[in-house]
Design a protein around this motif. Structure first.
Motif, short mmCIF file in Angstrom:
data_model
loop_
_atom_site.label_atom_id
_atom_site.label_comp_id
_atom_site.label_asym_id
_atom_site.label_seq_id
_atom_site.Cartn_x
_atom_site.Cartn_y
_atom_site.Cartn_z
N UNK A 8 0.84 -1.21 0.00
CA UNK A 8 0.00 0.00 0.00
C UNK A 8 0.87 1.25 0.00
N UNK B 200 0.79 4.16 -2.65
CA UNK B 200 0.57 5.56 -2.25
C UNK B 200 1.69 6.43 -2.83
N UNK C 232 -7.00 6.13 7.43
CA UNK C 232 -6.60 5.55 6.15
C UNK C 232 -6.75 4.03 6.24
N UNK D 292 -7.20 0.36 5.21
CA UNK D 292 -6.63 -0.40 4.10
C UNK D 292 -7.65 -0.84 3.06
N UNK E 54 -8.86 2.29 1.18
CA UNK E 54 -7.82 2.91 0.37
C UNK E 54 -7.51 2.07 -0.86
N UNK F 229 0.24 10.37 3.02
CA UNK F 229 -0.92 9.64 3.54
C UNK F 229 -2.12 10.57 3.69
#
Lengths: 138, 193
Positions: A3, A7, B103, B105, B108, B172
């Motif tokens: 992830x 990102x 955030x 998982x 996202x 983030x």
């Protein structure tokens, strides 16, 4: 971890995709005009020969001399400044009752001479500055 | 062949002022973007960008070439923009207090799939604008200019470690803002696939 990598990848794409902001047309010309104006202003501005710091030192020294002389020189060393106004008696010519407005000023002689010296040096300095300025401009 | 920044700097220092326009044209969009990232208002950002170039011109003789000209002028832009912001005393609505623990998982993953597959230029621009001024500035240098954390640390006067943490946290935050800002229709369309 994956992830985070995604990102990172999307953040990079975001900053590419978002593209740069663009300035208005004439931006460069406007800055160049301001620079040109500033250069002309610098050329025209006469920089003072005696800077603020030096003026401060001169004023401070004079003040110290006056304070010291008032504090430490005996009172019998006083000098009475001739009062031009009262001695000449302009009272009836210029301002009525002028004697009433101007009292005699008692100053310590050292103070008096230091003020006079400062005045003379000040005038000499102005004359010198003027001469130097004319020399520079030539 | 494109001549180096130093070539034009030397020309300007030798009295050819008009050569400075080449340097302005070379960096104007990026400097403006960096100022805008901090100030978040186009008019004031343009003023800050102009001030940056004028300050750089006035200090050009002090530029010793120990660092890149770009890094040097980015530092001027950074300080000028922060000063301008302080002067304006504007309350910019940013997401300083965002909780990056939001955030999630699962969410996202879906948002990232959508973001990877869509051209969302406006949403991205708006999201960057919602980032804290310094975070947006740092991310622009890191992602757009590909500067290292050490270089960014030198420009901003922070430590490299702190830049590393800031980049991690602010990207983030950016993802969370993007996720929350995705248009409903895109989410719906994507959800039906």
């Amino acid at each position: 971890m994956e992830i985070n990598n995604r990102i990172d990848k999307i953040a990079k794409q975001a900053f590419d995709k978002s593209s740069m902001e663009s300035v208005n047309s004439g931006f460069t010309e406007s800055i160049m005009a301001k620079i040109s104006e500033a250069n002309i202003a610098n050329y025209l501005t006469i920089t003072p020969i005696i800077n603020k710091r030096t003026w401060f030192i001169i004023s401070f020294s004079i003040l110290i001399i006056i304070i010291l002389s008032l504090a430490f020189i005996p009172a019998n060393n006083n000098l009475i400044i001739p009062n031009v106004f009262t001695d000449t008696n302009f009272s009836n010519i210029i301002i009525p009752n002028i004697n009433y407005h101007f009292i005699k000023i008692n100053l310590n002689s050292a103070t008096f001479y230091s003020i006079i010296s400062f005045g003379i040096f000040f005038i000499i300095q102005i004359l010198l500055i003027n001469k130097m300025q004319q020399h520079t401009e030539a | 062949m494109t001549k180096s920044d130093q070539f034009y700097i030397d020309k300007v220092l030798n009295g050819e002022d008009n050569k400075y326009s080449v340097l302005i044209d070379r960096y104007k969009d990026l400097i403006f973007t960096l100022c805008y990232r901090i100030i978040k208002d186009k008019e004031n950002a343009e003023e800050a960008a102009q001030d940056t170039f004028i300050k750089a011109y006035k200090s050009l003789s002090k530029f010793k070439g120990e660092s890149k000209f770009s890094s040097w002028i980015y530092r001027i832009a950074y300080n000028t923009s922060l000063d301008k912001l302080k002067h304006l005393k504007r309350q910019i609505q940013t997401v300083n207090n965002i909780d990056i623990n939001e955030l999630n998982n699962n969410n996202i993953e879906q948002a990232l799939d959508i973001l990877e597959s869509n051209e969302l230029k406006d949403q991205i621009k708006n999201s960057i604008k919602k980032l804290n001024s310094e975070d947006a500035f740092i991310l622009t240098l890191y992602y757009y200019e590909d500067l290292s954390m050490q270089e960014i640390a030198k420009i901003t006067g922070h430590k490299a470690n702190s830049i590393k943490v800031r980049i991690h946290r602010s990207r983030q935050k950016l993802m969370l803002i993007l996720q929350n800002q995705l248009p409903k229709e895109i989410l719906d369309t994507y959800g039906n696939k």
